[in-house]
Design a protein around this motif. Structure first.
Motif, PDB file in Angstrom:
ATOM      1  N   ASP A  93      41.092 -13.152  31.664  1.00 54.24           N
ATOM      2  CA  ASP A  93      41.575 -12.168  30.693  1.00 54.24           C
ATOM      3  C   ASP A  93      41.515 -12.818  29.301  1.00 54.24           C
ATOM      4  N   PRO A  94      40.361 -12.741  28.637  1.00 54.39           N
ATOM      5  CA  PRO A  94      40.168 -13.479  27.384  1.00 54.39           C
ATOM      6  C   PRO A  94      41.208 -13.157  26.297  1.00 54.39           C
ATOM      7  N   ASP A  95      41.768 -11.948  26.287  1.00 54.67           N
ATOM      8  CA  ASP A  95      42.774 -11.636  25.265  1.00 54.67           C
ATOM      9  C   ASP A  95      44.075 -12.416  25.473  1.00 54.67           C
ATOM     10  N   ARG A  96      44.264 -12.959  26.669  1.00 52.75           N
ATOM     11  CA  ARG A  96      45.460 -13.771  26.966  1.00 52.75           C
ATOM     12  C   ARG A  96      45.143 -15.249  27.059  1.00 52.75           C
ATOM     13  N   GLU A  97      43.905 -15.565  27.398  1.00 55.99           N
ATOM     14  CA  GLU A  97      43.568 -16.969  27.662  1.00 55.99           C
ATOM     15  C   GLU A  97      42.900 -17.643  26.471  1.00 55.99           C
ATOM     16  N   GLU A  98      42.717 -16.882  25.405  1.00 55.70           N
ATOM     17  CA  GLU A  98      42.102 -17.456  24.221  1.00 55.70           C
ATOM     18  C   GLU A  98      42.668 -16.719  23.001  1.00 55.70           C
ATOM     19  N   HIS A 100      41.005 -31.318  19.570  1.00 50.98           N
ATOM     20  CA  HIS A 100      41.994 -30.378  19.028  1.00 50.98           C
ATOM     21  C   HIS A 100      42.829 -31.062  17.944  1.00 50.98           C
ATOM     22  N   ASN A 101      43.210 -32.287  18.207  1.00 49.91           N
ATOM     23  CA  ASN A 101      43.903 -33.153  17.241  1.00 49.91           C
ATOM     24  C   ASN A 101      45.370 -32.829  16.959  1.00 49.91           C
ATOM     25  N   ASP A 102      45.899 -31.792  17.593  1.00 51.84           N
ATOM     26  CA  ASP A 102      47.328 -31.492  17.433  1.00 51.84           C
ATOM     27  C   ASP A 102      47.844 -30.988  18.776  1.00 51.84           C
ATOM     28  N   THR A 103      47.668 -31.839  19.802  1.00 53.87           N
ATOM     29  CA  THR A 103      47.927 -31.412  21.175  1.00 53.87           C
ATOM     30  C   THR A 103      49.383 -31.597  21.584  1.00 53.87           C
ATOM     31  N   LYS A 104      50.291 -31.304  20.674  1.00 57.22           N
ATOM     32  CA  LYS A 104      51.704 -31.244  21.042  1.00 57.22           C
ATOM     33  C   LYS A 104      51.832 -30.314  22.231  1.00 57.22           C
ATOM     34  N   PHE A 105      52.764 -30.598  23.109  1.00 60.63           N
ATOM     35  CA  PHE A 105      52.870 -29.755  24.299  1.00 60.63           C
ATOM     36  C   PHE A 105      53.161 -28.296  23.935  1.00 60.63           C
ATOM     37  N   ASN A 106      53.887 -28.068  22.833  1.00 61.75           N
ATOM     38  CA  ASN A 106      54.165 -26.662  22.502  1.00 61.75           C
ATOM     39  C   ASN A 106      52.955 -25.954  21.890  1.00 61.75           C
ATOM     40  N   ASN A 107      51.833 -26.633  21.804  1.00 60.85           N
ATOM     41  CA  ASN A 107      50.602 -25.965  21.382  1.00 60.85           C
ATOM     42  C   ASN A 107      49.751 -25.508  22.572  1.00 60.85           C
ATOM     43  N   VAL A 108      50.345 -25.484  23.751  1.00 63.44           N
ATOM     44  CA  VAL A 108      49.706 -24.787  24.868  1.00 63.44           C
ATOM     45  C   VAL A 108      50.729 -23.777  25.397  1.00 63.44           C
ATOM     46  N   LEU A 109      50.291 -22.543  25.560  1.00 55.24           N
ATOM     47  CA  LEU A 109      51.192 -21.527  26.105  1.00 55.24           C
ATOM     48  C   LEU A 109      51.029 -21.493  27.619  1.00 55.24           C
ATOM     49  N   LEU A 110      52.163 -21.413  28.324  1.00 54.85           N
ATOM     50  CA  LEU A 110      52.147 -21.256  29.777  1.00 54.85           C
ATOM     51  C   LEU A 110      52.573 -19.816  30.095  1.00 54.85           C
ATOM     52  N   ASP A 111      52.276 -19.364  31.320  1.00 51.06           N
ATOM     53  CA  ASP A 111      52.710 -18.005  31.677  1.00 51.06           C
ATOM     54  C   ASP A 111      54.091 -18.058  32.336  1.00 51.06           C
ATOM     55  N   GLN A 112      54.555 -16.913  32.807  1.00 53.11           N
ATOM     56  CA  GLN A 112      55.916 -16.809  33.362  1.00 53.11           C
ATOM     57  C   GLN A 112      56.121 -17.710  34.577  1.00 53.11           C
ATOM     58  N   ASN A 113      55.008 -18.076  35.233  1.00 52.53           N
ATOM     59  CA  ASN A 113      55.116 -18.971  36.383  1.00 52.53           C
ATOM     60  C   ASN A 113      54.788 -20.415  36.017  1.00 52.53           C
ATOM     61  N   ASP A 114      54.780 -20.694  34.704  1.00 51.31           N
ATOM     62  CA  ASP A 114      54.452 -22.035  34.210  1.00 51.31           C
ATOM     63  C   ASP A 114      53.018 -22.460  34.508  1.00 51.31           C
ATOM     64  N   LYS A 115      52.135 -21.480  34.685  1.00 51.58           N
ATOM     65  CA  LYS A 115      50.710 -21.818  34.817  1.00 51.58           C
ATOM     66  C   LYS A 115      50.092 -21.776  33.418  1.00 51.58           C
ATOM     67  N   GLY A 116      49.127 -22.659  33.151  1.00 48.48           N
ATOM     68  CA  GLY A 116      48.505 -22.736  31.833  1.00 48.48           C
ATOM     69  C   GLY A 116      47.843 -21.425  31.452  1.00 48.48           C
ATOM     70  N   LEU A 117      48.025 -21.030  30.185  1.00 50.15           N
ATOM     71  CA  LEU A 117      47.494 -19.750  29.730  1.00 50.15           C
ATOM     72  C   LEU A 117      46.496 -19.975  28.601  1.00 50.15           C
ATOM     73  N   CYS A 118      46.956 -20.574  27.501  1.00 47.47           N
ATOM     74  CA  CYS A 118      46.104 -20.602  26.312  1.00 47.47           C
ATOM     75  C   CYS A 118      46.443 -21.785  25.409  1.00 47.47           C
ATOM     76  N   VAL A 119      45.425 -22.451  24.913  1.00 47.39           N
ATOM     77  CA  VAL A 119      45.600 -23.501  23.904  1.00 47.39           C
ATOM     78  C   VAL A 119      45.631 -22.832  22.533  1.00 47.39           C
ATOM     79  N   ILE A 120      46.659 -23.132  21.730  1.00 45.24           N
ATOM     80  CA  ILE A 120      46.799 -22.484  20.416  1.00 45.24           C
ATOM     81  C   ILE A 120      46.784 -23.540  19.302  1.00 45.24           C
ATOM     82  N   ASP A 121      47.053 -23.086  18.079  1.00 44.82           N
ATOM     83  CA  ASP A 121      47.187 -23.961  16.908  1.00 44.82           C
ATOM     84  C   ASP A 121      45.889 -24.749  16.655  1.00 44.82           C
ATOM     85  N   LEU A 122      44.844 -24.026  16.297  1.00 44.03           N
ATOM     86  CA  LEU A 122      43.499 -24.604  16.233  1.00 44.03           C
ATOM     87  C   LEU A 122      43.096 -25.119  14.844  1.00 44.03           C
TER      88      LEU A 122
END
Ligand code: ADP
Ligand code: GN1
Ligand code: MG
Length: 361
Positions: free
Chosen positions: A80-85, A213-235
């Motif tokens: 689901d590219p609108d959620r995963e990117e 990416h150069n700013d890979t703080k953990f809060n720059n990846v969004l997880l879903d409701q089940n804590d599965k990886g969803l999307c890398v943000i802050d580009l």
């Protein structure tokens, strides 16, 4: 004011409200909600153009990177590219950002709903997912076609350059704070030579430049409701770099048992279980693309980041707090001390970190 900015973008639905969102140290972020339940909400950001001197170049990087990843996701059944990117919303003129009359740069993304983002990681499963997501991000950009990406902040993780600025800042001492942080200054200087390792390996051609990416703080990846990886943000800082920059900054934030700015230093430790879980997720995605030398220095990269980010917090403190947003007078010093405590904890566990990487490679 915000309503005017929002109206420049091609959003669907009816604008309902906008309010400040998130806890980043650099940009200003707002969530924009629409009235209709079935229509997207949006994320509006004012890009800090004091920090990012070439915003059009930065936006062109983000446009290229997100399109490239989207094209790959579209090949994966069930994705689901609108959620995963991240999805940039164009302006009415078809631009990828809007510049207001005061010269501020604004951009808008689809708001990825039902996400979870963590400032502190508590389980190995979360850490593993973070590693897997940043590893996959790295692997997906391995074949980005075209010119090299724009350097959005030149020398961003160049430790020699950072140490040079540090020395100049101490010499100027504009805020009169240098005398009060002699212990921290000594802590930095004692480790300066060791911390140039990655830069030297790069210079000698032992490790390749990649897209990082150069700013890979953990809060720059969004997880879903089940804590599965969803999307890398802050580009904003996606640009050429060494793989150690991405691995290192994630280890700094993922494995810390306390907040980045924890005042009580006795709470700050590196949790080796989280190190192992992150490394295992990261290597699952990158093992095939990385060289033996790159993998050999991943454990070291873990130590580099509390050092380099701590050094930047300390430099900003001595300089009178011009770069990072602060919440109180000595905030940057508190942050630097917490990073240096984390580094000590890693130093004490370094052999274990190395053994884990050897086992996983
Ligand atoms: P900063 O550079 O200031 O850290 P970020 O791009 O990381 O800015 O955004 C700040 C916060 O906004 C993030 O930590 C995240 O919680 C949230 N966020 C960013 N992009 C999105 C998005 N597309 N959908 C949902 N939340 C987002
Ligand atoms: C900044 O934007 P944000 O909060 O994700 C900084 C990072 C630091 C981080 C420390 C462009 O990141 O380099 O590691 O703060 N980003 C920039 O929390 O300087
Ligand atoms: Mg962020």
């Amino acid at each position: 004011m915000l309503t005017d900015i929002v109206s420049r973008f091609r959003i669907s639905g009816t604008f309902a409200r906008a309010f400040p969102y998130g806890s980043g140290h650099i940009n200003d972020t707002y969530k924009v909600e629409t009235l209709e339940e079935e229509v997207h909400d949006y994320l509006l950001q004012r890009v800090n153009h004091q920090v990012f001197k070439n915003v059009p170049g930065l936006m062109s990087n983000i446009d290229r990177v997100t399109r490239h990843i989207r094209a790959k996701l579209e090949q994966i059944p069930g994705s689901d590219p609108d959620r995963e990117e991240l999805t940039l919303i164009p302006t009415h003129e078809g631009g990828i950002f809007y510049q207001d009359p005061e010269g501020n740069f604004w951009r808008m993304y689809i708001f990825i709903r039902d996400n979870r983002s963590y400032d502190i990681v508590t389980s190995p499963e979360q850490a593993f997912e973070g590693g897997r997501m940043f590893g996959r991000f790295q692997a997906m950009l391995n074949d980005l076609p075209g010119d090299p990406l724009v350097d959005t902040i030149p020398n961003f993780h160049n430790i020699e350059w950072r140490l040079g600025i540090f020395d100049q800042t101490i010499a100027r001492d504009v805020a009169g704070r240098a005398e009060s942080v002699q212990d921290e200054i000594r802590f930095v200087r004692r480790r300066a030579e060791e911390m140039s390792t990655i830069l030297l390996l790069g210079r000698e051609g032992m490790i390749p430049m990649r897209i990082t990416h150069n700013d890979t703080k953990f809060n720059n990846v969004l997880l879903d409701q089940n804590d599965k990886g969803l999307c890398v943000i802050d580009l904003d800082t996606v640009m050429p770099g060494y793989v150690h920059y991405d691995f290192g900054d994630s280890i700094r934030t993922t494995t810390n048992t306390a907040a980045e700015d924890e005042k009580d230093l006795s709470l700050v430790e590196m949790d080796i279980r989280l190190f192992e879980a992150y490394a295992s997720g990261f290597l699952e995605e990158t093992r095939k693309t990385l060289s033996i030398t790159e993998i050999d220095y991943l454990a070291f990269a873990g130590k580099l980041f509390p050092y380099i980010i701590g050094l930047r917090f300390l430099t900003d403190y001595i300089d009178g707090d011009n770069y990072f947003k602060i919440k109180h007078e000595h905030h940057n010093l508190q942050r630097a001390r917490a990073q240096f405590k984390l580094l000590r904890s890693m130093e004490a566990q370094f052999q274990d970190m190395r053994h884990i990487i050897e086992r996983l490679r």
